[in-house]
Design an enzyme around this catalytic site. Structure first.
Site, PDB file in Angstrom:
ATOM      1  N   HIS A 132       0.255   5.309   1.009  1.00  0.00           N
ATOM      2  CA  HIS A 132       0.134   6.284   1.994  1.00  0.00           C
ATOM      3  C   HIS A 132      -0.096   7.267   1.012  1.00  0.00           C
ATOM      4  O   HIS A 132       1.208   7.856   0.726  1.00  0.00           O
ATOM      5  CB  HIS A 132       0.329   6.451   3.445  1.00  0.00           C
ATOM      6  CG  HIS A 132       0.697   5.501   4.275  1.00  0.00           C
ATOM      7  ND1 HIS A 132      -0.246   5.251   5.468  1.00  0.00           N
ATOM      8  CD2 HIS A 132       1.376   4.512   3.617  1.00  0.00           C
ATOM      9  CE1 HIS A 132       0.125   4.550   5.850  1.00  0.00           C
ATOM     10  NE2 HIS A 132       1.062   3.630   5.094  1.00  0.00           N
ATOM     11  N   HIS A 178       0.912  -1.052  -0.293  1.00  0.00           N
ATOM     12  CA  HIS A 178       0.163   0.021   0.008  1.00  0.00           C
ATOM     13  C   HIS A 178       0.843   1.275   0.003  1.00  0.00           C
ATOM     14  O   HIS A 178       2.107   1.341   0.690  1.00  0.00           O
ATOM     15  CB  HIS A 178      -0.506   0.323   1.770  1.00  0.00           C
ATOM     16  CG  HIS A 178      -0.177  -0.157   2.278  1.00  0.00           C
ATOM     17  ND1 HIS A 178       0.061  -1.333   2.965  1.00  0.00           N
ATOM     18  CD2 HIS A 178      -0.205   1.087   3.479  1.00  0.00           C
ATOM     19  CE1 HIS A 178       0.672  -1.100   3.859  1.00  0.00           C
ATOM     20  NE2 HIS A 178       0.730   0.061   4.347  1.00  0.00           N
TER      21      HIS A 178
HETATM   22  P1  AMP Z   1       1.793   0.113   7.665  1.00  0.00           P
HETATM   23  O1  AMP Z   1       1.667  -0.652   7.335  1.00  0.00           O
HETATM   24  O2  AMP Z   1       2.589   0.669   8.402  1.00  0.00           O
HETATM   25  O3  AMP Z   1       2.399   1.187   6.339  1.00  0.00           O
HETATM   26  O4  AMP Z   1       0.743   1.256   8.001  1.00  0.00           O
HETATM   27  C1  AMP Z   1      -0.760   0.054   7.389  1.00  0.00           C
HETATM   28  C2  AMP Z   1      -1.885   1.357   8.063  1.00  0.00           C
HETATM   29  O5  AMP Z   1      -3.001   0.692   7.093  1.00  0.00           O
HETATM   30  C3  AMP Z   1      -1.815   2.284   8.942  1.00  0.00           C
HETATM   31  O6  AMP Z   1      -1.911   3.789   8.571  1.00  0.00           O
HETATM   32  C4  AMP Z   1      -3.373   1.735   9.296  1.00  0.00           C
HETATM   33  O7  AMP Z   1      -4.070   3.589  10.434  1.00  0.00           O
HETATM   34  C5  AMP Z   1      -3.889   1.148   8.430  1.00  0.00           C
HETATM   35  N1  AMP Z   1      -5.238   0.717   8.741  1.00  0.00           N
HETATM   36  C6  AMP Z   1      -4.733  -0.533   9.629  1.00  0.00           C
HETATM   37  N2  AMP Z   1      -6.846  -1.820   9.368  1.00  0.00           N
HETATM   38  C7  AMP Z   1      -7.275  -0.522   8.932  1.00  0.00           C
HETATM   39  C8  AMP Z   1      -8.193  -0.579   8.401  1.00  0.00           C
HETATM   40  N3  AMP Z   1      -9.192  -1.659   7.882  1.00  0.00           N
HETATM   41  N4  AMP Z   1      -9.256   0.126   7.412  1.00  0.00           N
HETATM   42  C9  AMP Z   1      -7.994   1.114   6.757  1.00  0.00           C
HETATM   43  N5  AMP Z   1      -6.596   1.216   7.066  1.00  0.00           N
HETATM   44  C10 AMP Z   1      -5.849   0.791   8.404  1.00  0.00           C
END
Ligand code: AMP
Length: 143
Positions: free
Chosen positions: A106, A104
């Site tokens: 951001h 993903h």
């Molecule tokens: P990272 O893997 O560190 O890049 O971050 C994972 C991101 O996913 C974090 O910013 C979380 O807030 C977000 N996140 C986790 N669960 C969900 C969800 N169910 N829906 C949307 N975002 C999510």
């Protein structure tokens, strides 16, 4: 070394429709939705539909599609939030800061001087996420 892709991660569940998300954009190859614990208002995530863990195991054609959607969403989020700039972040493996093991990107629309919320972050109100998703969808529709 990276581990194998595990389809029990939360974004795979969103892709399968097993858990809800505030979606802003979808095409054949990608999906964009609001981050549930936003670092700034308008924090959006862009993922491929293809099963890859992160940038390190993702085929180049899938990456190209995800980056194209990331640019589209970044422009729409900038417009929707009248942002001065946009931060794009992407983390690989636990040591690289990754928490959800489905690739993903951001997108964070930022005002000049605006700081991101510190970790750990709280869950945003669903009503607020729905409103933010709606403003980004509207900006996408305007082109
Ligand atoms: P990272 O893997 O560190 O890049 O971050 C994972 C991101 O996913 C974090 O910013 C979380 O807030 C977000 N996140 C986790 N669960 C969900 C969800 N169910 N829906 C949307 N975002 C999510």
């Amino acid at each position: 070394m990276s581990e194998a892709y595990d389809d029990s991660n939360v974004f795979a569940k969103i892709l399968r429709g097993e858990i809800p998300a505030h979606k802003v954009y979808e095409d054949d190859a990608t999906l964009a939705f609001m981050d549930i614990m936003p670092a700034v208002d308008g924090h959006t995530l862009i993922i491929p539909k293809h099963a890859c863990r992160n940038l390190l195991d993702c085929p180049a054609d899938v990456l190209a599609a995800v980056i194209a959607t990331t640019q589209k969403v970044a422009l729409a989020a900038q417009k929707a939030f009248l942002a001065d700039g946009v931060t794009v972040q992407q983390f690989n493996e636990k040591a690289g800061g990754q928490e959800v093991f489905h690739l993903h990107f951001h997108v964070l629309p930022r005002q000049m001087g605006e700081h991101v919320r510190p970790l750990p972050r709280g869950f945003a109100e669903p009503k607020i996420l729905a409103a933010h998703a709606e403003s980004i969808r509207a900006a996408l529709a305007e082109g």
